[in-house]
Design a protein around this motif. Structure first.
Motif, PDB file in Angstrom:
ATOM      1  N   VAL A 132      27.803 -28.878  49.268  1.00 54.13           N
ATOM      2  CA  VAL A 132      28.694 -29.994  48.937  1.00 54.13           C
ATOM      3  C   VAL A 132      28.412 -31.174  49.858  1.00 54.13           C
ATOM      4  O   VAL A 132      28.416 -32.337  49.436  1.00 54.13           O
ATOM      5  CB  VAL A 132      30.165 -29.539  49.022  1.00 54.13           C
ATOM      6  CG1 VAL A 132      31.096 -30.717  48.884  1.00 54.13           C
ATOM      7  CG2 VAL A 132      30.456 -28.518  47.963  1.00 54.13           C
ATOM      8  N   LEU A 133      28.130 -30.883  51.145  1.00 53.50           N
ATOM      9  CA  LEU A 133      27.812 -31.960  52.087  1.00 53.50           C
ATOM     10  C   LEU A 133      26.538 -32.686  51.670  1.00 53.50           C
ATOM     11  O   LEU A 133      26.462 -33.903  51.727  1.00 53.50           O
ATOM     12  CB  LEU A 133      27.625 -31.381  53.488  1.00 53.50           C
ATOM     13  CG  LEU A 133      28.876 -31.259  54.344  1.00 53.50           C
ATOM     14  CD1 LEU A 133      28.564 -30.492  55.603  1.00 53.50           C
ATOM     15  CD2 LEU A 133      29.394 -32.631  54.699  1.00 53.50           C
TER      16      LEU A 133
ATOM     17  N   VAL B  78      27.292 -25.340  59.102  1.00 59.94           N
ATOM     18  CA  VAL B  78      27.978 -26.548  58.631  1.00 59.94           C
ATOM     19  C   VAL B  78      27.747 -27.698  59.603  1.00 59.94           C
ATOM     20  O   VAL B  78      27.482 -28.843  59.197  1.00 59.94           O
ATOM     21  CB  VAL B  78      29.484 -26.269  58.439  1.00 59.94           C
ATOM     22  CG1 VAL B  78      30.239 -27.558  58.242  1.00 59.94           C
ATOM     23  CG2 VAL B  78      29.704 -25.361  57.267  1.00 59.94           C
ATOM     24  N   LEU B  79      27.814 -27.391  60.925  1.00 63.20           N
ATOM     25  CA  LEU B  79      27.583 -28.446  61.922  1.00 63.20           C
ATOM     26  C   LEU B  79      26.177 -29.008  61.787  1.00 63.20           C
ATOM     27  O   LEU B  79      25.971 -30.231  61.797  1.00 63.20           O
ATOM     28  CB  LEU B  79      27.778 -27.873  63.327  1.00 63.20           C
ATOM     29  CG  LEU B  79      29.227 -27.731  63.782  1.00 63.20           C
ATOM     30  CD1 LEU B  79      29.284 -27.079  65.142  1.00 63.20           C
ATOM     31  CD2 LEU B  79      29.885 -29.088  63.825  1.00 63.20           C
ATOM     32  N   ILE B  80      25.193 -28.109  61.634  1.00 66.30           N
ATOM     33  CA  ILE B  80      23.798 -28.559  61.524  1.00 66.30           C
ATOM     34  C   ILE B  80      23.636 -29.451  60.298  1.00 66.30           C
ATOM     35  O   ILE B  80      23.053 -30.545  60.373  1.00 66.30           O
ATOM     36  CB  ILE B  80      22.865 -27.339  61.431  1.00 66.30           C
ATOM     37  CG1 ILE B  80      22.876 -26.566  62.749  1.00 66.30           C
ATOM     38  CG2 ILE B  80      21.451 -27.767  61.098  1.00 66.30           C
ATOM     39  CD1 ILE B  80      22.255 -25.199  62.636  1.00 66.30           C
ATOM     40  N   VAL B  81      24.190 -28.988  59.158  1.00 67.13           N
ATOM     41  CA  VAL B  81      24.039 -29.760  57.921  1.00 67.13           C
ATOM     42  C   VAL B  81      24.719 -31.115  58.057  1.00 67.13           C
ATOM     43  O   VAL B  81      24.165 -32.146  57.649  1.00 67.13           O
ATOM     44  CB  VAL B  81      24.608 -28.965  56.725  1.00 67.13           C
ATOM     45  CG1 VAL B  81      24.676 -29.845  55.501  1.00 67.13           C
ATOM     46  CG2 VAL B  81      23.754 -27.760  56.457  1.00 67.13           C
ATOM     47  N   GLY B  82      25.914 -31.115  58.687  1.00 65.68           N
ATOM     48  CA  GLY B  82      26.610 -32.390  58.876  1.00 65.68           C
ATOM     49  C   GLY B  82      25.774 -33.362  59.676  1.00 65.68           C
ATOM     50  O   GLY B  82      25.633 -34.539  59.309  1.00 65.68           O
TER      51      GLY B  82
ATOM     52  N   LEU C  57      24.165 -36.857  58.345  1.00 70.21           N
ATOM     53  CA  LEU C  57      24.509 -38.092  59.064  1.00 70.21           C
ATOM     54  C   LEU C  57      23.242 -38.848  59.460  1.00 70.21           C
ATOM     55  O   LEU C  57      23.124 -40.056  59.220  1.00 70.21           O
ATOM     56  CB  LEU C  57      25.320 -37.730  60.302  1.00 70.21           C
ATOM     57  CG  LEU C  57      26.029 -38.895  60.987  1.00 70.21           C
ATOM     58  CD1 LEU C  57      27.115 -39.429  60.097  1.00 70.21           C
ATOM     59  CD2 LEU C  57      26.597 -38.467  62.320  1.00 70.21           C
ATOM     60  N   ILE C  58      22.262 -38.125  60.048  1.00 66.84           N
ATOM     61  CA  ILE C  58      21.014 -38.778  60.463  1.00 66.84           C
ATOM     62  C   ILE C  58      20.308 -39.383  59.256  1.00 66.84           C
ATOM     63  O   ILE C  58      19.824 -40.520  59.279  1.00 66.84           O
ATOM     64  CB  ILE C  58      20.106 -37.754  61.172  1.00 66.84           C
ATOM     65  CG1 ILE C  58      20.743 -37.333  62.493  1.00 66.84           C
ATOM     66  CG2 ILE C  58      18.724 -38.340  61.431  1.00 66.84           C
ATOM     67  CD1 ILE C  58      20.084 -36.146  63.126  1.00 66.84           C
ATOM     68  N   TRP C  59      20.301 -38.624  58.157  1.00 67.09           N
ATOM     69  CA  TRP C  59      19.650 -39.072  56.925  1.00 67.09           C
ATOM     70  C   TRP C  59      20.262 -40.388  56.437  1.00 67.09           C
ATOM     71  O   TRP C  59      19.575 -41.373  56.158  1.00 67.09           O
ATOM     72  CB  TRP C  59      19.776 -37.953  55.888  1.00 67.09           C
ATOM     73  CG  TRP C  59      19.054 -38.195  54.607  1.00 67.09           C
ATOM     74  CD1 TRP C  59      18.268 -39.258  54.287  1.00 67.09           C
ATOM     75  CD2 TRP C  59      19.050 -37.339  53.477  1.00 67.09           C
ATOM     76  NE1 TRP C  59      17.780 -39.129  53.039  1.00 67.09           N
ATOM     77  CE2 TRP C  59      18.243 -37.948  52.505  1.00 67.09           C
ATOM     78  CE3 TRP C  59      19.654 -36.115  53.176  1.00 67.09           C
ATOM     79  CZ2 TRP C  59      18.023 -37.385  51.259  1.00 67.09           C
ATOM     80  CZ3 TRP C  59      19.431 -35.550  51.945  1.00 67.09           C
ATOM     81  CH2 TRP C  59      18.621 -36.176  50.996  1.00 67.09           C
ATOM     82  N   ARG C  60      21.595 -40.405  56.378  1.00 70.91           N
ATOM     83  CA  ARG C  60      22.275 -41.592  55.844  1.00 70.91           C
ATOM     84  C   ARG C  60      22.177 -42.769  56.796  1.00 70.91           C
ATOM     85  O   ARG C  60      21.894 -43.893  56.390  1.00 70.91           O
ATOM     86  CB  ARG C  60      23.759 -41.278  55.607  1.00 70.91           C
ATOM     87  CG  ARG C  60      24.004 -40.165  54.636  1.00 70.91           C
ATOM     88  CD  ARG C  60      24.534 -40.677  53.306  1.00 70.91           C
ATOM     89  NE  ARG C  60      24.549 -39.596  52.347  1.00 70.91           N
ATOM     90  CZ  ARG C  60      25.559 -38.759  52.208  1.00 70.91           C
ATOM     91  NH1 ARG C  60      26.630 -38.906  52.944  1.00 70.91           N
ATOM     92  NH2 ARG C  60      25.511 -37.776  51.338  1.00 70.91           N
TER      93      ARG C  60
END
Lengths: 169, 417
Positions: B191-192, B341-345, B349-352
């Motif tokens: 979902v993230l 979840v932390l890693i994906v977040g 964030l870095i991607w965006r």
């Protein structure tokens, strides 16, 4: 599709919600009361759907139907049998009077208030709107709530920790 | 004539086409909704029943092959009619209600378990535009429906008026609630990435970029394990551990009432497999093949393949002990999925923030997530004391609390609780 369908759904769900809520207080067997309560929660979730609040509706199902009901059931099962059923107590009449009073106040408030009607449309996607609000405008209450939950989790772990067993090696 | 042409020219499941067709016939707009819903519901119901019947035979034969047995081979050619015979037997059997049982809840519980499970299939896109209810909170709905089953399991166990049934239902509830948390955290990662909970959006994101399985191997593993618990399948079928608690919460159920539980379990299995397919394996898309063959056949092919993994694990893995299963959820999978979840977040964030193109970001994310997944998995297992070759038997001591098992660590190790 809009009007008639929604109106029918509203009445069916309202009858389901209120009927089961009456069942909660009327049922003698307290497990039956919990089942009625779950049905009432489900009806409420349906009412949220008719209000286009789909995120709240699904959250209602996830949290109240799935989790709160289990909490209630466990609490009941862990209560001694003799205190368990909805028996007739001496507080019956005072409770009825109080309930009627609360109901009267709520009906009066609902009828007397001049309800403001927002002049904009509903949200397209309630989930993302809620997410934005939680992490932007209401970030502080959100964080405080999460700290509260963390405290509750740690507290429950402390409570159920077994007594340190004696080392008998 | 119009209907036949529509059926033959494909796209008949497209709601837009259906609405146009119905408008041509002069029917009101509402009719299209009603017709589409009715048709989809009936088709899903038929598919569910037929698939369950087919897979009863397939599963028994496959597991028998794995265990060097023959499996059902008497009723019909190669035992093909065995599920039909089983279904008939269940229908004909007397539906016994135990003495002292709560009659209404005893009858209601199998139905309460069965019906919501069917509703899950409404949210999966079976093909392009081929979805009964494209909820914008689809992923959450999936979890909410799974949550409805939990009180129903309790009702089944409690209303039976049987100690083993009650114990089994308590155990099942503990398992379901623990692994529901794992499911939520595992599904949070897709979902993230997609930033939408709508199933169709998740599928089209995977069509545009990459299958989420490539960037979420750890999450997929956690979800598949949690799914095995959710559908009550070996190695996690502690709900009906015959050697311990007879048959768990459906000890007292026989006949068609048991049939409902059985079907419900199978359908939950299909639902988990469908969720895995939709969220991690690109749903009804398959690298452009969906242009040539209908999307629903790709979806079903993937679904059955994932379900086969569950059959496989049932045929090969032994059942876990209940405390091992609970410990695995809380001590192993929960920290891993939270870290995930932390890693994906952080990655999203870095991607965006840096406005990276997907060709720069996604391969890096895939490599990092695979490496981190392996490191976390192995490292956390090692931290918990596995894999050091010190798995000396530790004695289990029953404490006064019912059901609590306290493990005394073996001398000289920090293994155990």
């Amino acid at each position: 599709m809009d009007e008639t369908g929604v109106v029918i759904a509203f009445w069916v769900l309202a009858i389901m919600t209120i009927g089961s809520a009456l069942g909660v207080v009327g049922a003698r067997n307290i497990i039956h009361a919990v089942v009625f309560l779950v049905a009432s929660f489900l009806g409420l979730a349906g009412l949220y759907v008719t209000l286009s609040a789909d995120f709240i509706a699904v959250a209602q199902m996830l949290i109240y139907v799935g989790a709160i009901s289990i909490l209630l059931l466990f609490a009941i099962v862990l209560t001694p049998q003799e205190n368990r059923n909805n028996s007739e107590g001496f507080l019956r009449l005072p409770a009825l009077a109080l309930a009627l009073l609360v109901g009267a106040v709520m009906i009066f408030a609902a009828v007397d208030t001049e309800w403001a009607i927002a002049d904009r449309d509903g949200f397209e996607e309630t989930a993302s709107a809620i997410g934005d609000a939680l992490l932007d405008k209401y970030a502080l209450p959100f964080e405080i709530a999460s700290v509260l939950l963390l405290v509750a989790v740690i507290g429950s772990i402390v409570l159920v920790r077994p007594e340190p067993m004696e080392e008998d090696e | 004539m119009g209907l036949l042409a529509m059926l033959l020219e494909g796209e008949w499941y497209d709601f837009g086409d259906l609405a146009e067709q119905i408008e041509d016939w002069g029917a009101p707009d509402e009719a299209a909704y009603v017709l589409a819903t009715l048709v989809a519901t009936v088709v899903i119901l038929l598919w569910a029943v037929l698939s369950v019947l087919a897979f009863i035979w397939i599963e028994r034969r496959v597991v028998a092959l794995m265990q060097n047995r023959k499996g059902p081979n008497r009723v019909g050619p190669a035992g093909l009619l065995q599920p039909v015979a089983d279904a008939l037997k269940l229908l004909m059997k007397e539906a016994i209600t135990t003495a002292g049982a709560d009659r209404i809840l005893f009858w209601a519980a199998p139905i309460i378990i069965f019906v919501p499970t069917l509703a899950i299939f409404a949210i999966f896109p079976w093909g392009e535009n081929m979805v009964l209810a494209d909820l914008n909170v689809g992923v959450l709905f999936l979890l909410a429906i799974a949550g409805i089953n939990t009180p129903a399991v309790f009702l089944a166990g409690w209303s039976s008026n049987n100690k083993y049934a009650l114990l089994g239902s308590m155990r099942t509830i503990a398992m379901l609630i623990s692994y529901e948390i794992i499911q939520v955290l595992a599904l949070l990662a897709p979902v993230l990435f997609v930033s939408s909970m709508r199933m169709a959006d998740i599928v089209s994101w995977q069509e545009d970029y990459v299958w989420i399985v490539l960037i979420q191997p750890l999450g997929l593993l956690a979800y598949i394990i949690a799914g095995a618990v959710e559908m009550n399948r070996s190695p996690a079928d502690n709900a009906e551990a015959e050697s311990e608690i007879v048959a768990g919460y459906h000890t007292e159920y026989g006949g068609i009432k048991f049939g409902f539980f059985y079907q419900g379990e199978y359908l939950a299995g299909f639902a988990i497999a469908a969720a895995v397919v939709t969220l991690y394996f690109g749903g009804w898309t398959l690298f452009g093949l969906e242009e040539w063959i209908p999307g629903w056949s790709i979806f079903l092919g993937k679904l059955y393949t994932i379900f086969f993994i569950y059959i496989w694990s049932r045929g090969t893995l032994p059942r876990l002990r209940i405390d091992q299963l609970m410990g695995f959820a809380w001590k192993f999978l929960l920290p891993l999925t939270i870290a995930n979840v932390l890693i994906v977040g952080a990655e999203v964030l870095i991607w965006r923030e840096n406005e990276l193109s997907s060709w720069e970001a996604l391969p890096a994310i895939a490599v990092v997530n695979l490496a981190l997944g392996v490191v976390l998995f192995a490292g956390w297992a090692r931290f918990l004391g596995h894999g050091k070759g010190t798995q000396a038997a530790s004695g289990a001591i029953l404490t006064q609390e019912i059901g609590t098992v306290h493990f005394k660590p073996a001398v000289g190790t920090e293994a155990g609780s």
